[in-house]
Scaffold this motif. Structure first.
Motif, short mmCIF file in Angstrom:
data_model
loop_
_atom_site.label_atom_id
_atom_site.label_comp_id
_atom_site.label_asym_id
_atom_site.label_seq_id
_atom_site.Cartn_x
_atom_site.Cartn_y
_atom_site.Cartn_z
N VAL A 350 0.84 -1.20 0.00
CA VAL A 350 0.00 0.00 0.00
C VAL A 350 0.87 1.25 0.00
CG1 VAL A 350 -1.65 1.35 1.35
CG2 VAL A 350 -1.98 -1.11 1.09
N LEU A 353 2.35 1.77 -3.39
CA LEU A 353 1.33 2.23 -4.32
C LEU A 353 1.14 3.74 -4.22
CD1 LEU A 353 -1.03 1.72 -6.32
CD2 LEU A 353 -2.47 1.31 -4.32
N PHE A 354 1.01 4.23 -3.00
CA PHE A 354 0.76 5.67 -2.83
C PHE A 354 2.02 6.49 -3.07
CE2 PHE A 354 -3.06 4.04 -0.86
CZ PHE A 354 -4.02 4.99 -1.23
N LEU A 357 2.06 7.18 -6.67
CA LEU A 357 1.00 8.09 -7.13
C LEU A 357 1.43 9.55 -7.09
CD1 LEU A 357 -2.39 6.87 -5.58
CD2 LEU A 357 -1.69 6.83 -7.97
N GLU A 411 -7.02 10.50 -7.65
CA GLU A 411 -6.56 9.13 -7.87
C GLU A 411 -6.28 8.44 -6.54
OE1 GLU A 411 -5.69 5.71 -9.93
OE2 GLU A 411 -6.68 7.57 -10.57
N ALA A 412 -5.76 9.18 -5.56
CA ALA A 412 -5.50 8.59 -4.25
C ALA A 412 -6.80 8.16 -3.58
CB ALA A 412 -4.75 9.59 -3.37
N ARG A 414 -9.58 7.36 -5.09
CA ARG A 414 -10.10 6.20 -5.83
C ARG A 414 -9.39 4.92 -5.39
NH1 ARG A 414 -9.31 3.08 -10.22
NH2 ARG A 414 -7.26 3.95 -10.65
N ARG A 415 -8.06 4.99 -5.23
CA ARG A 415 -7.31 3.81 -4.77
C ARG A 415 -7.69 3.46 -3.32
NH1 ARG A 415 -2.69 2.82 -8.00
NH2 ARG A 415 -3.22 3.55 -10.11
N ALA A 418 -10.89 1.58 -3.34
CA ALA A 418 -10.70 0.23 -3.87
C ALA A 418 -10.08 -0.70 -2.83
CB ALA A 418 -9.83 0.29 -5.13
N ILE A 419 -9.08 -0.20 -2.11
CA ILE A 419 -8.41 -1.02 -1.10
C ILE A 419 -9.37 -1.34 0.04
CG2 ILE A 419 -6.57 -1.03 0.63
CD1 ILE A 419 -4.93 0.71 -1.34
#
Length: 681
Positions: A350, A353-354, A357, A411-412, A414-415, A418-419
């Motif tokens: 995680v 991923l960020f 971003l 986008e953050a 949205r992720r 989703a997580i």
């Protein structure tokens, strides 16, 4: 911006200008000398930087940009200078010209090794310098007005602290704000956007700019010692009643639909004056002060009153403060996710991923842009030295604007959704829920939060409930400080301790008689890291009392405030609102302001051969600080995490009660730190 049309039908002066049509100032002139500056990438970036951050969530039409404000400031700077120069007696014109002439012949103020070509030619002949002085200062001060906000980060002041604290992450890993500030020559009070602005101004392609004194532009932007000629010119743009503030109050009020822009600007400009005076602080023995004639009192009263009303009802409206703070806090959470200590492989994934971003947010180069040289072999076989600049990096930096930050946050979020919906086994789920909630509040005005107070009456009510406990704690802390013994050689520490004891005693007395004002002082002491001896900020004693803390502070203002806010938020989060109730995220914001400045920064009034501050000539102005000292400066919000439902009316009541208990504990812990862990021991 448009050309004025038929060149054969206009005067020669008009042929050297563009005409700008503006909703605030109607039509005004942009000199063609400044066109090469206006048309550069860093300046055009301001078209995409919101003037008032995300205040449009409360005032839908408040959507202006830094670009239009910069043009307006440029116009008003020229207006002010022309009024000043036109009223200055010939003898004083000559004295000012000679002082500036001598100043410009000293080593350059910017990173160049020599004066720019235009200035170098201008100072060759003293007599010609005098002839061209008024017109050349007119263009230089216009350029300074145009560039004064060049360094604002995306979303302007809302993210200034964020960029200041995280410059080593967002801009350059090898720098921090303080080292950057020192490299520019700006003083300790300089804001981040001013430091960044000087770097951006240096990155401009000045070789394309003709008939503008680059050196004088930078001198005006930097300012100088009190009563110096450069300080006077700087004050036209950045003083207490200056062209920057006149423009943004008129412009923002116009867009917000409020009446606060009703300023008598005509009277202000008709009355602005520059006076020469005897001064022991300058080598020449002559000091310079910008002020206003006595007849401008009513216009200044209106300006200062409307400015504080604008702050109260627009910039510091609790919903505007909340939106700006939620945006900042969401981005801080994203950075924290990148560097959080993982508890599992999922956590690590995680964070990665960020981390990936985050976009490029380096909107300026921490190092001054430099020209590079290379040897090129010409067709005739001879070698020639070619000078060039890496303008690709300048263009890339100019693309960092509000949209970049907005897309990052989108986008953050949205992720994060989703997580969370995937039921991933990560310990970061509460943090992701907080990011989602803050995003929804900023982007969609989601009603997922409450303010613990919405007006002065509610703030005063909370302050009154805190009064007795805070007074008792401050009294005990003062007595504990007084009991500390020092070695004989610790004279300086004794003085600092005495100042703190005086400070705490003063806050204690104010709290006992005026709780709202006292609560602001408590918040200012522990959230802004500056002891106040008096609430109105006009006392010489108060100003001197602050100096030791400035000198000994290990953190910058932005870092100290954020650290204190985080400690209060942690204290609030230590226990649930009520047993078995929902968890909320606490957001704290401290917004300090004063209606009228005193001392050297006060507005000067000239009455014949006399001069004094506006507060000396206006009882109404003298009372403004007392009135505004009771306005809420401490803001606390409770945010409901995503996918959580709660009755907001109940939450507002429960959160306020919870805050009162937690705030007392927090102040007590801060006082313990002052007594047992500070430089007194």
């Amino acid at each position: 911006m448009e050309s004025i049309g038929d060149q054969d039908a206009v005067s020669s002066d008009q042929r050297d200008t563009f005409i700008v049509r503006d909703p605030v100032h109607d039509y005004f002139v942009l000199p063609r000398q400044l066109e090469p500056i206006v048309n550069q990438w860093p300046v055009h970036r301001l078209r995409r930087i919101a003037q008032t951050s995300v205040a449009s969530l409360q005032y839908p039409s408040l959507t202006g940009t830094r670009f239009e404000h910069s043009l307006g400031t440029m116009h008003l700077a020229r207006t002010a200078w022309r009024e000043i120069w036109g009223r200055l007696p010939q003898e004083q014109q000559n004295i000012l010209s000679d002082v500036v002439y001598a100043g410009l012949r000293t080593p350059p103020s910017v990173s160049d090794d020599q004066l720019d070509p235009f200035t170098a030619e201008w100072v060759e002949d003293r007599l010609e310098f005098r002839v061209q002085f008024g017109a050349n200062v007119d263009i230089a001060i216009a350029a300074a007005g145009l560039l004064h906000d060049l360094g604002h980060p995306p979303y302007s002041h809302a993210l200034e602290g964020f960029f200041s604290r995280n410059a080593h992450i967002l801009v350059d890993p090898n720098i921090d704000f303080e080292s950057l500030r020192r490299s520019t020559g700006l003083g300790v009070a300089a804001q981040f956007h001013e430091v960044a602005g000087l770097r951006l101004a240096q990155s401009l392609d000045w070789s394309a700019v003709r008939h503008v004194s680059k050196e004088l532009v930078f001198r005006i932007l930097l300012g100088g010692p009190h009563e110096s000629w450069v300080a006077a010119l700087h004050e036209i743009i950045a003083g207490e009643v200056d062209v920057d503030r006149i423009d943004y109050i008129m412009r923002d009020a116009n867009r917000a639909g409020t009446e606060f822009g009703a300023i008598d600007s005509s009277r202000l400009f008709q009355s602005i004056e520059l006076h020469a005076m005897d001064s022991a602080d300058n080598d020449s023995g002559v000091g310079w002060r910008v002020g206003f004639g006595y007849r401008a009192r009513s216009a200044i009263e209106t300006f200062l009153t409307n400015r504080i009303r604008y702050y109260q009802w627009v910039l510091y409206h609790y919903r505007v403060v909340a939106a700006n703070k939620f945006l900042e806090e969401a981005l801080e959470e994203l950075l924290a996710l990148e560097s959080a200590t993982p508890e599992s492989a999922v956590d690590e994934a995680v964070s990665t991923l960020f981390r990936q971003l985050r976009p490029n947010l380096a909107y300026f180069d921490a190092a001054a842009h430099q020209d590079y040289t290379t040897q090129v072999v010409m067709p005739n076989g001879r070698t020639r030295e070619l000078v060039y600049r890496d303008f690709d990096s300048v263009r890339t930096a100019a693309e960092v604007d509000d949209t970049v930050v907005q897309n990052w946050l989108k986008e953050a979020a949205r992720r994060a959704r989703a997580i969370r919906s995937s039921k991933a086994g990560t310990s970061y789920l509460p943090r992701l829920a907080k990011i989602e909630a803050l995003y929804d509040a900023v982007m969609f005005r989601a009603q997922n939060w409450v303010s613990l107070w919405e007006d002065e009456a509610e703030y005063a009510s909370v302050a009154d409930r805190l009064r007795v406990s805070l007074v008792e704690m401050l009294d005990e802390a003062g007595r504990s400080l007084a009991d500390i013994s020092f070695p004989e050689e610790s004279g300086g520490l004794k003085e600092h301790r005495s100042l703190e004891i005086i400070n705490l005693a003063d806050i204690q007395m104010v709290l006992a008689s005026d709780p709202a004002r006292g609560l602001n002082l408590v918040a200012n002491r522990f959230l802004n890291n500056i002891p106040n001896v008096q609430a109105d900020g006009l006392s010489e004693v108060a100003r001197h009392a602050q100096e030791p803390w400035h000198q000994m502070a290990s953190l910058t203002r932005a870092e100290a405030t954020k650290s204190a806010e985080a400690r209060l938020q942690q204290r609030l989060a230590m226990m649930p609102l009520q047993p078995g109730s929902v968890r909320v995220d606490w957001i704290v914001s401290f917004q300090s302001t004063s209606a009228v400045k005193g001392g050297p920064e006060a507005v000067t009034i000239f009455k014949g051969k006399k001069q004094g501050s506006i507060a000396e000539y206006s009882t109404m102005v003298a009372s403004l600080n007392d009135v505004t000292s009771r306005y809420p400066q401490l803001f606390v919000f409770a945010v409901v995490p995503s996918s959580t439902t709660v009755d907001l009316d109940w939450l507002a009541i429960a959160a306020r009660d919870h805050f009162i208990a937690a705030f007392i504990e927090w102040v007590n812990s801060e006082l313990d730190f002052v007594i047992s862990n500070s430089f007194f021991i």
